[in-house]
Design an enzyme around this catalytic site. Structure first.
Site, PDB file in Angstrom:
ATOM      1  CB  CYS A  25     -23.415  53.673 -44.783  1.00  0.00           C
ATOM      2  SG  CYS A  25     -22.527  53.045 -46.217  1.00  0.00           S
ATOM      3  CG  HIS A  69     -32.470  63.144 -58.962  1.00  0.00           C
ATOM      4  ND1 HIS A  69     -32.528  62.308 -60.057  1.00  0.00           N
ATOM      5  CD2 HIS A  69     -31.255  63.726 -59.004  1.00  0.00           C
ATOM      6  CE1 HIS A  69     -31.404  62.409 -60.733  1.00  0.00           C
ATOM      7  NE2 HIS A  69     -30.612  63.260 -60.122  1.00  0.00           N
ATOM      8  CD  GLU A 107     -26.716  50.606 -51.242  1.00  0.00           C
ATOM      9  OE1 GLU A 107     -27.664  50.972 -50.539  1.00  0.00           O
ATOM     10  OE2 GLU A 107     -25.577  50.402 -50.781  1.00  0.00           O
TER      11      GLU A 107
END
Length: 117
Positions: A25, A69, A107
């Site tokens: 990550c 986005h 997530e």
């Protein structure tokens, strides 16, 4: 106590750059986020609702216009973890949604966090 919730989704990327370089990550990656706003009230309004789901369109609009986005490192103050995103969204929506008591961020299908002050 009456409790309701509504879900919203968006896609975005981030880097968790406080993590060690070997952590996956710490590299640029993205998620298909699922946001759940949780509302509660001890009483129902004149329509027998905690809140009309249609009145939450501002949440959808904010998510679509601000987060969808996008690169979350540019949007979320501090480190863009799920925990900080949940708090950011709670603080964004609470002034206009008095019944809001928690925001949940997922997530992945198997992970989520809840911010509830």
């Amino acid at each position: 106590m009456y409790k309701i919730s509504k879900q919203f989704s968006f896609s975005a990327s981030h880097v968790l750059d406080l993590l060690p370089d070997e952590h996956p990550c710490s590299r640029l990656h993205g998620h298909n986020y699922l946001i759940t706003v949780h509302l509660k009230s001890e009483t129902l309004n004149e329509y027998s609702f905690v809140k009309d789901y249609k009145s939450l369109t501002a949440v959808k609009q904010f998510i679509e216009e601000t987060l969808d986005h996008s690169y979350l490192n540019d949007k979320i103050p501090g480190h863009p973890t799920s925990e900080n995103l949940a708090r950011f969204l709670y603080e964004q929506f609470k002034p206009d949604i008095s019944e809001l008591y928690a925001v949940e961020v997922s997530e992945t299908p198997r992970t989520s966090c809840i911010y509830e002050p």
